[in-house]
Design a protein around this motif. Structure first.
Motif, PDB file in Angstrom:
ATOM      1  N   ILE A 237       0.847  -1.194   0.000  1.00  0.00           N
ATOM      2  CA  ILE A 237       0.000   0.000   0.000  1.00  0.00           C
ATOM      3  C   ILE A 237       0.879   1.240   0.000  1.00  0.00           C
ATOM      4  O   ILE A 237       0.603   2.218  -0.694  1.00  0.00           O
ATOM      5  CB  ILE A 237      -0.957  -0.023   1.210  1.00  0.00           C
ATOM      6  CG1 ILE A 237      -2.016  -1.103   0.996  1.00  0.00           C
ATOM      7  CG2 ILE A 237      -1.619   1.330   1.411  1.00  0.00           C
ATOM      8  CD1 ILE A 237      -2.905  -1.354   2.196  1.00  0.00           C
ATOM      9  N   GLY A 238       1.972   1.205   0.770  1.00  0.00           N
ATOM     10  CA  GLY A 238       2.884   2.346   0.802  1.00  0.00           C
ATOM     11  C   GLY A 238       3.579   2.570  -0.530  1.00  0.00           C
ATOM     12  O   GLY A 238       3.796   3.709  -0.953  1.00  0.00           O
ATOM     13  N   LEU A 239       3.940   1.505  -1.216  1.00  0.00           N
ATOM     14  CA  LEU A 239       4.638   1.645  -2.489  1.00  0.00           C
ATOM     15  C   LEU A 239       3.732   2.130  -3.613  1.00  0.00           C
ATOM     16  O   LEU A 239       4.139   2.938  -4.446  1.00  0.00           O
ATOM     17  CB  LEU A 239       5.265   0.309  -2.900  1.00  0.00           C
ATOM     18  CG  LEU A 239       6.486  -0.134  -2.096  1.00  0.00           C
ATOM     19  CD1 LEU A 239       6.920  -1.536  -2.541  1.00  0.00           C
ATOM     20  CD2 LEU A 239       7.630   0.851  -2.305  1.00  0.00           C
ATOM     21  N   PHE A 240       2.519   1.606  -3.660  1.00  0.00           N
ATOM     22  CA  PHE A 240       1.642   1.924  -4.776  1.00  0.00           C
ATOM     23  C   PHE A 240       0.650   3.044  -4.494  1.00  0.00           C
ATOM     24  O   PHE A 240      -0.205   3.328  -5.311  1.00  0.00           O
ATOM     25  CB  PHE A 240       0.876   0.671  -5.225  1.00  0.00           C
ATOM     26  CG  PHE A 240       1.785  -0.355  -5.830  1.00  0.00           C
ATOM     27  CD1 PHE A 240       2.386  -0.128  -7.054  1.00  0.00           C
ATOM     28  CD2 PHE A 240       2.048  -1.539  -5.166  1.00  0.00           C
ATOM     29  CE1 PHE A 240       3.223  -1.070  -7.607  1.00  0.00           C
ATOM     30  CE2 PHE A 240       2.890  -2.487  -5.712  1.00  0.00           C
ATOM     31  CZ  PHE A 240       3.487  -2.258  -6.939  1.00  0.00           C
ATOM     32  N   SER A 241       0.775   3.676  -3.358  1.00  0.00           N
ATOM     33  CA  SER A 241      -0.147   4.784  -3.082  1.00  0.00           C
ATOM     34  C   SER A 241       0.305   6.018  -3.835  1.00  0.00           C
ATOM     35  O   SER A 241       1.463   6.154  -4.236  1.00  0.00           O
ATOM     36  CB  SER A 241      -0.200   5.069  -1.584  1.00  0.00           C
ATOM     37  OG  SER A 241       1.042   5.583  -1.154  1.00  0.00           O
ATOM     38  N   ASP A 242      -0.602   6.931  -4.040  1.00  0.00           N
ATOM     39  CA  ASP A 242      -0.316   8.167  -4.762  1.00  0.00           C
ATOM     40  C   ASP A 242       0.476   9.077  -3.837  1.00  0.00           C
ATOM     41  O   ASP A 242      -0.068   9.646  -2.901  1.00  0.00           O
ATOM     42  CB  ASP A 242      -1.628   8.819  -5.203  1.00  0.00           C
ATOM     43  CG  ASP A 242      -1.392  10.041  -6.057  1.00  0.00           C
ATOM     44  OD1 ASP A 242      -0.297  10.158  -6.628  1.00  0.00           O
ATOM     45  OD2 ASP A 242      -2.316  10.875  -6.148  1.00  0.00           O
ATOM     46  N   SER A 243       1.764   9.210  -4.112  1.00  0.00           N
ATOM     47  CA  SER A 243       2.617  10.013  -3.239  1.00  0.00           C
ATOM     48  C   SER A 243       2.986  11.334  -3.900  1.00  0.00           C
ATOM     49  O   SER A 243       4.082  11.819  -3.748  1.00  0.00           O
ATOM     50  CB  SER A 243       3.871   9.218  -2.872  1.00  0.00           C
ATOM     51  OG  SER A 243       4.566   8.867  -4.054  1.00  0.00           O
ATOM     52  N   GLN A 244       2.068  11.893  -4.665  1.00  0.00           N
ATOM     53  CA  GLN A 244       2.325  13.159  -5.338  1.00  0.00           C
ATOM     54  C   GLN A 244       2.160  14.345  -4.419  1.00  0.00           C
ATOM     55  O   GLN A 244       2.472  15.449  -4.780  1.00  0.00           O
ATOM     56  CB  GLN A 244       1.386  13.318  -6.528  1.00  0.00           C
ATOM     57  CG  GLN A 244       1.600  12.291  -7.606  1.00  0.00           C
ATOM     58  CD  GLN A 244       0.571  12.446  -8.706  1.00  0.00           C
ATOM     59  OE1 GLN A 244      -0.292  13.296  -8.632  1.00  0.00           O
ATOM     60  NE2 GLN A 244       0.671  11.606  -9.720  1.00  0.00           N
ATOM     61  N   GLY A 245       1.647  14.129  -3.238  1.00  0.00           N
ATOM     62  CA  GLY A 245       1.412  15.240  -2.322  1.00  0.00           C
ATOM     63  C   GLY A 245       0.019  15.790  -2.500  1.00  0.00           C
ATOM     64  O   GLY A 245      -0.829  15.188  -3.151  1.00  0.00           O
ATOM     65  N   PRO A 246      -0.227  16.951  -1.964  1.00  0.00           N
ATOM     66  CA  PRO A 246      -1.571  17.530  -2.035  1.00  0.00           C
ATOM     67  C   PRO A 246      -1.909  17.944  -3.463  1.00  0.00           C
ATOM     68  O   PRO A 246      -1.031  18.279  -4.258  1.00  0.00           O
ATOM     69  CB  PRO A 246      -1.493  18.734  -1.099  1.00  0.00           C
ATOM     70  CG  PRO A 246      -0.043  19.078  -1.021  1.00  0.00           C
ATOM     71  CD  PRO A 246       0.697  17.786  -1.207  1.00  0.00           C
TER      72      PRO A 246
END
Length: 159
Positions: free
Chosen positions: A111-120
């Motif tokens: 979940i941490g790897l494939f989550s959207d980590s683009q920010g707000p």
């Protein structure tokens, strides 16, 4: 009339009071109309219930009946040993507990790897009390809102 006086009236009616207290209740009945009314109501209720109480006859003596109850209570209070689990269940449990923990950690990592980590996706900024800025990164737009002070002649036209 207080609660204790009501209880004494009931005890007086049942003949359960010692002589000095019985005299006090008799004096109370001679002086207090509320006590007389309550005493009459208690006496009428008692007479209405005469003959309605059904006595229960036990097939054994009172002592034997209560000794059976006491033995049953003692039997239930004795700690029974916890049932042992089967060896097969214990083996499965030894395998499944760590496997479940590893699976939970793997899910958290995925979940941490494939989550959207683009920010707000948006941001608001207030640099001046008369203006604020809204940036929407996903749409690539920026909105600047300007407000006019009250002393401005443009604002005076609307009053």
């Amino acid at each position: 009339m207080d609660y204790d006086a009501q209880l004494k009236l009931q005890s007086y009616l049942d003949g359960e009071l010692p002589e000095p207290e019985a005299r006090e209740v008799a004096n109370l009945l001679a002086q207090d109309r509320e006590a007389v009314a309550l005493f009459a109501e208690l006496r009428n209720t008692r007479q209405a219930f005469v003959g309605l109480e059904v006595g229960v006859a036990l097939p054994e003596s009172r002592e034997f009946f209560w000794s059976k109850i006491e033995r049953e209570i003692e039997r239930q209070e004795q700690a029974e040993p916890a049932p042992r689990s089967s060896p097969m269940f214990a083996a499965w449990r030894r395998f499944l507990m760590p496997a479940g923990a590893v699976a939970a950690l793997a899910m958290a990592a995925l979940i941490g790897l494939f989550s959207d980590s683009q920010g707000p996706t948006h941001q608001m900024a207030v640099a001046d009390p008369s203006a604020f800025t809204y940036h929407d990164f996903s749409a690539g737009t920026t909105l600047v809102w300007l407000s006019y002070p009250a002393e401005n002649e443009f604002a005076d036209n609307f009053e």
